[in-house]
Write an enzyme that holds these catalytic residues in place. Structure first.
Site, PDB file in Angstrom:
ATOM      1  N   GLU A 129      13.292  20.050 -39.704  1.00  0.00           N
ATOM      2  CA  GLU A 129      12.864  20.173 -41.264  1.00  0.00           C
ATOM      3  C   GLU A 129      11.843  19.200 -41.641  1.00  0.00           C
ATOM      4  O   GLU A 129      12.438  17.910 -41.611  1.00  0.00           O
ATOM      5  CB  GLU A 129      14.120  20.294 -42.077  1.00  0.00           C
ATOM      6  CG  GLU A 129      13.921  20.513 -43.415  1.00  0.00           C
ATOM      7  CD  GLU A 129      15.127  20.798 -44.477  1.00  0.00           C
ATOM      8  OE1 GLU A 129      15.918  19.891 -44.217  1.00  0.00           O
ATOM      9  OE2 GLU A 129      15.225  21.602 -45.049  1.00  0.00           O
TER      10      GLU A 129
ATOM     11  N   LYS B  94      28.354  14.032 -58.201  1.00  0.00           N
ATOM     12  CA  LYS B  94      27.667  13.086 -57.912  1.00  0.00           C
ATOM     13  C   LYS B  94      26.013  13.182 -57.510  1.00  0.00           C
ATOM     14  O   LYS B  94      25.716  13.837 -56.514  1.00  0.00           O
ATOM     15  CB  LYS B  94      28.219  12.555 -56.395  1.00  0.00           C
ATOM     16  CG  LYS B  94      28.200  11.078 -55.951  1.00  0.00           C
ATOM     17  CD  LYS B  94      26.720  10.544 -55.791  1.00  0.00           C
ATOM     18  CE  LYS B  94      26.081  11.114 -54.572  1.00  0.00           C
ATOM     19  NZ  LYS B  94      24.557  10.452 -54.359  1.00  0.00           N
TER      20      LYS B  94
ATOM     21  N   GLU C 186      25.100  24.073 -48.749  1.00  0.00           N
ATOM     22  CA  GLU C 186      23.820  24.724 -48.756  1.00  0.00           C
ATOM     23  C   GLU C 186      22.906  23.745 -47.993  1.00  0.00           C
ATOM     24  O   GLU C 186      22.716  22.551 -48.609  1.00  0.00           O
ATOM     25  CB  GLU C 186      23.389  25.020 -50.044  1.00  0.00           C
ATOM     26  CG  GLU C 186      22.233  25.953 -50.235  1.00  0.00           C
ATOM     27  CD  GLU C 186      20.905  25.551 -50.341  1.00  0.00           C
ATOM     28  OE1 GLU C 186      20.232  25.164 -49.306  1.00  0.00           O
ATOM     29  OE2 GLU C 186      20.556  25.345 -51.418  1.00  0.00           O
TER      30      GLU C 186
ATOM     31  N   CYS D 155      14.310  23.693 -49.484  1.00  0.00           N
ATOM     32  CA  CYS D 155      14.933  24.146 -48.361  1.00  0.00           C
ATOM     33  C   CYS D 155      14.637  25.296 -47.777  1.00  0.00           C
ATOM     34  O   CYS D 155      14.972  26.064 -46.610  1.00  0.00           O
ATOM     35  CB  CYS D 155      16.808  24.149 -48.601  1.00  0.00           C
ATOM     36  SG  CYS D 155      16.941  25.073 -50.255  1.00  0.00           S
TER      37      CYS D 155
END
Ligand code: NAI
Ligand code: MG
Length: 490
Positions: free
Chosen positions: A394, A187, A262, A296
């Site tokens: 973040e 997906k 992750e 990331c």
């Protein structure tokens, strides 16, 4: 501005609503998703969106494929198919490059020469593994018993990927999952579904039997949630936000499927007083601005020793002013493209405003760039303090936060004071400091006098709320296999 002309294959791909790929066939979805080019903000195509019914179909196809020709393939031949796929990706790197440049906005040359080429390399590395996934003979103490282990595939793996590296994040998961003999329901992110769909076609061309790789674009709360909760899925491999990672863990509880995650990060990058600034300044600059901050591992919290602080800041500002930012398909070629969406742009601009309100000084950028597409000026915030939202959360955009420090113990404690632990690093010429940082920084990857290196052979993943499991290298195989212990009476 003149744009790179689209390859005929790309034109053809965009010219119709791309269906789902299930069991080697094209299947209609339950909805349609707009394909948006963030460089223009306009809809350039549409793809089918999967709902729960199509996810069911895909899982059934993947389940059936486990006991089909794929399950009977020798390890050698499994490796050869993966190698074939690597060769096809490299041969069609310009197509992947254009699809990702249009869908994600990143510069075409980067999408082709980094994302696509590194994806091919990733498959090539894992093509060597199938005939090396060895069990062991265990010296058990019971008389007249033989005990050995078998390393078996998990079964049906659901892979859920993000939009920042549309092809590469698929490769990171798909290559080890295939090497281990699993079947897949993929997906891709709803913002960037094109290259994953194209990859499904290449997999058939490479010789993978139908049903081994099924691709079902769709919304996260729709196709993604259905996959994460599906009782017929044995394992989920996920890259994305920490919040969604948490939802996936909860959804996995129904059948206790295995999960590897992750997730986000807020990497600390430290420039010590003795660093080689010729390298450290551009290194720290690109640690954040690479991929437009949409990584990331972005070096988002830059700690700079007070004795070199102003000099570093000056160097960073000059680099920011020299950047060229523009459409991914611009013939001119730019350093950076837009951010992925209006939502992301508004989020990033909100963080910049919040940092300024909190007292940070904006020494470069600070606003939207132009009024077409979702461009944000490369932004540097100085005078950031540890407790500000811009230093803790973040941002996932082109915003570098600079924080001064005075001594090593202090900066190590501050660097480690984060819920995340994906990456960290430092710049120094002191061998003792190198060793102390390598051991002391709380992160799954530590870069010293470099940043951003990854390799298919080297483990990658997070500590703390950056997730669990290690992708790449032999560790990745552990994520997609399970060990069986076989006892035999003699
Ligand atoms: P997201 O984590 O929601 O999306 C990543 C993937 O998860 C997409 O394929 C999405 O469709 C899927 N997803 C979303 N909700 C789901 C659910 N309930 N169940 C199963 N799958 C689901 O991230 P999003 O919304 O695209 O970006 C938000 C923030 O996440 C970014 O600003 C950034 O901070 C972070 N992010 C981190 C990434 C990383 O590489 N660690 C990549 C993308 C985003
Ligand atoms: Mg898009």
């Amino acid at each position: 501005m003149s744009l790179i002309s689209r390859l005929p294959e790309v034109e053809e791909f965009l010219s119709r609503v791309q269906p789902l790929r299930i069991d080697g066939a094209e299947v209609a979805g339950s909805s349609e998703l707009d394909v948006v080019d963030p460089s223009s903000g306009s809809v350039i195509s549409r793809v089918a969106g999967a709902g729960a019914a199509q996810v069911d179909m895909a899982v059934a196809a993947a389940r059936a494929a486990l006991s089909g020709p794929w399950g009977r393939l020798s390890p050698h031949d499994r490796g050869r198919l993966i190698w074939n796929l690597a060769e096809l990706i490299e041969a069609r790197k310009a197509i992947f490059g254009q699809l990702d440049a249009l869908d994600n906005g990143k510069p075409f040359a980067v999408a082709r020469d980094v994302d696509a080429v590194w994806s091919a390399r990733h498959f090539r590395y894992f093509a060597g593994w199938p005939d090396k996934i060895e069990g062991a003979t265990i010296p058990v103490s019971t008389p007249n018993r033989l005990n050995h282990t078998r390393i078996e595939p998990m079964g049906v793996c659901g892979l859920i990927t993000p939009w920042n590296y549309p092809t590469l994040m698929v490769a990171w998961k798909l290559a080890p999952a295939l090497a281990a003999g699993n079947t897949i329901v993929l997906k891709p992110a709803e913002q960037t579904p094109l290259s994953a769909l194209y990859l499904a076609d290449l997999a058939l061309e490479a010789g993978f039997p139908p049903g081994v790789l099924n691709v079902v674009p769709g919304l996260g709360g729709d196709a993604g949630a259905a996959l994460a909760a599906h009782p017929g899925v044995d394992k989920i491999g996920f890259t994305g936000s920490t919040a969604t990672g948490r939802q996936i863990v909860m959804a996995s509880a129904g059948n206790l499927k295995k999960v590897s995650l992750e997730l986000g990060g807020k990497a600390a990058n430290i420039i010590f007083a003795d660093a080689d600034l010729e390298r450290a300044v551009p290194g720290a600059f690109w640690a954040l601005f690479g991929n437009n901050g949409q990584s990331c591992t972005a070096g988002a919290r830059l700690f700079v020793h007070r004795s070199v602080h102003d000099q570093v800041l000056d160097g960073l500002r000059k680099l920011a002013e020299g950047l060229s930012v523009g459409p991914g398909m611009d013939l001119k070629g730019h350093d950076l493209g837009p951010v992925i969406s209006r939502v992301q742009m508004d989020k990033v601009l909100g963080y910049i405003a919040d940092g300024r309100t909190g007292g940070a000084q904006c020494i470069a950028g600070g606003g939207r760039l132009g009024d077409t597409g979702w461009f944000v000026q490369p932004t540097i915030l100085a005078g950031v303090s540890d407790d500000m939202r811009v230093a803790r959360e973040e941002i996932f955009g082109p915003v570098l936060c600079v924080l001064p420090f005075d001594d090593e113990d202090e900066v190590l404690a501050r660097a480690n004071d984060s819920e995340y632990g994906l990456a960290a690093g430092c710049w120094t010429r002191n061998a003792g400091c190198v060793a102390r940082m390598g051991a002391g920084l709380h992160a799954g990857t530590v870069w010293i006098n470099c940043w951003g290196d990854t390799d298919a052979a080297s483990p990658f993943g997070g500590m703390g709320q950056s997730g669990y499991g290690r992708e790449m290298g032999r560790d990745a195989l552990a994520l997609y296999t399970q060990t069986k212990s076989v006892w035999q009476g003699l």
